[in-house]
Motif scaffolding. Sequence first.
Motif, PDB file in Angstrom:
ATOM      1  N   CYS A  69       4.797   1.889  10.529  1.00 40.29           N
ATOM      2  CA  CYS A  69       5.068   3.258  10.995  1.00 40.29           C
ATOM      3  C   CYS A  69       6.446   3.738  10.543  1.00 40.29           C
ATOM      4  CB  CYS A  69       4.951   3.321  12.516  1.00 40.29           C
ATOM      5  SG  CYS A  69       3.275   3.007  13.120  1.00 40.29           S
ATOM      6  N   GLU A  72       6.471   4.408   6.727  1.00 41.81           N
ATOM      7  CA  GLU A  72       5.833   5.685   6.416  1.00 41.81           C
ATOM      8  C   GLU A  72       6.798   6.842   6.679  1.00 41.81           C
ATOM      9  OE1 GLU A  72       1.504   7.641   7.188  1.00 41.81           O
ATOM     10  OE2 GLU A  72       2.637   7.106   8.984  1.00 41.81           O
ATOM     11  N   ASN A  73       7.557   6.749   7.775  1.00 39.31           N
ATOM     12  CA  ASN A  73       8.550   7.784   8.094  1.00 39.31           C
ATOM     13  C   ASN A  73       9.658   7.852   7.051  1.00 39.31           C
ATOM     14  OD1 ASN A  73       7.192   8.518  10.424  1.00 39.31           O
ATOM     15  ND2 ASN A  73       8.395   7.168  11.757  1.00 39.31           N
ATOM     16  N   ARG A  77       4.925   4.688   0.748  1.00 40.76           N
ATOM     17  CA  ARG A  77       3.473   4.835   0.871  1.00 40.76           C
ATOM     18  C   ARG A  77       2.848   3.540   1.385  1.00 40.76           C
ATOM     19  NH1 ARG A  77      -0.746   7.413  -3.568  1.00 40.76           N
ATOM     20  NH2 ARG A  77      -2.645   7.124  -2.320  1.00 40.76           N
ATOM     21  N   ILE A  78       2.076   3.649   2.450  1.00 37.96           N
ATOM     22  CA  ILE A  78       1.390   2.497   3.031  1.00 37.96           C
ATOM     23  C   ILE A  78      -0.046   2.491   2.522  1.00 37.96           C
ATOM     24  CG2 ILE A  78       0.766   1.295   5.158  1.00 37.96           C
ATOM     25  CD1 ILE A  78       3.811   1.700   4.713  1.00 37.96           C
TER      26      ILE A  78
END
Length: 618
Positions: A69, A72-73, A77-78
Amino acid sequence: MCLITAFTLIILGVLLYTAFKLGIINRILYKVDQNTTQHGGELVAKTLKAHNVDFIFTLSGGHISPILCASENEGIRIVDVRHEVNAVFAADAVARLSGKIGVAAVTAGPGLTNTITAVKNAQMAESPILLIGGAAANLLKGRGALQDIDQMSLFKSICKHTASIRYIRDIPGTLKKAMHIAQSGTPGPVFVEFPIDSLYPFHLVKREIGIKDDSKSLVQKLISLYLNNYLYSLFAGAFVEHDFNPLKPLIPQANTNEIQMAAELLSKARKPVILIGSQATLPPTPAGDLIESLQQLNVPCFLGGMARGMLGRNSPIQFRHCRKDALKEADVVILAGTVCDFRLGYGKVLSRKSKIISVNRDKKQLTKNSDIYWKPTLAIQADPSSFVVELAKALKGFSGSQDWIEQLRAKDDAKEDANKKKALESTEIHLNPMKVLQTLDKILPDNAILVADGGDFVATAAYLMRPPAFGSWLDPGAFGTLGVGGGFALGAKLVRPESEVWIIYGDGSCGYSIAEIDTFTRHELPILSIVGNDAGWTQIARDQVVFFGSTVACELAFTDYDKVAEGFGGKGIRLDRSNDENIEEILQKAREEYAKGKSVLINCLIGKTNFREGSISV
């Protein structure tokens, strides 16, 4: 008096050690904000971002949710896959094609054990990857926590470096060190374990620990004191200002004397040969500099592993079919990142009359098997690519013999003509695999990337196909791992989104990663695949039938892999003898579907040829 002083010092030392172990010193040095929502996952994300990490490959798990998480912030890119092994394979491909470190993050226990094959493959392929793994809380290790095993012991032998986080404040420094080690010297995988309580916010960790603020009995108070000290020590200094900047990798370089000695040997050579291995594709030397240097030297080159395609499809100095003959006659051989393991007959293919210059970052690989079949005239522990560039600078005006090049070209061309004739032969059933692969090679664009995942069909492709450019060929490397296809293709497409990525699958290996078509579809990353479907583990059967007269465990079915692909959201196409005259047309149709954003799998039913007769599978 001296005894009293010594005794006092011992008592003070014991007290200080006890205070440190209980976290009392950290509680004095650092103030912990109990109301903060910051967590260790944010420190991981900031460190990765500072190291220019663009992608994290993962399969979700509660142990690592804060990392995913927070990353991503941070704009990382996950990319979530269908099996953890493919997360590491994808990270491996990113490392090979981008020159950066590849990153995979997986949950504890079975999440990590699922990655072991890919981590070992990365170790043997010398790929710098960071594997992040979840773990049980430090307090609960060995107490039967969910998915709690001794992960450090599992990865110690297959990683350059392993570390486990004990205090949140150590996260940036631990990750920086790990990534530095992964990219220095001979690159390889590193593993950092994150106990779950090092990643979540203070209030959640406190709740899970179960600290009672209203303890009544002495035992309960002592337990609460211990747990509080553990908690505060865990978070002490966690969110102070950290240095996230990367450490510069340490790369061994050849010295002036070594370059000069090599230059003298090559300058006197009449029939020199250069063997370029995967290690020569590593940073920091730009690929263009290496290519320009090889062209300047004008010495016959044989390319292996990741170096395939480096000189383009039709370079006048690249040869593909006459290596054995060339090495037999060569007076000087340069092994630039090439190792004398099974791929080079453990050194048996080298002539004892040849002067051999071996260049490798790894001391063990530099002279592997030199005590048995060969002996280096000059062994240089250095980066092979940088060495070749410096060698060319030292030999300005030198150019290899054109007569020698033409002699080898005649042999190479003769073999090429023989292969074309064999491709026209009919097989007992279905299609001639040589014809299919030669047709595919003909239509490939210059930006194509070929991912090799299989046995007999892929070995044939390696012999026949001409990767068009630097970084256009991905194979597992020395470990010979099946199942790299889906992960490698995923990483390749992300690094080079403009490239047409093809997986060349054997039907056996296809079963390992065909589910990643779902990943390609969900993440809108179209991939092309062709499955050489001969209903068997043919590379194994080829020897087994001759030696033991049995096909036991080598037989598969002519499975409808095209239909399987459609179940995962892709487009399936069947290619068999009924459309033998339209192979090129069908391959082009697949490319048209791909251009629309669709992953396409061509289920190509093939027969058997004697092209690889006599090849061995061990």
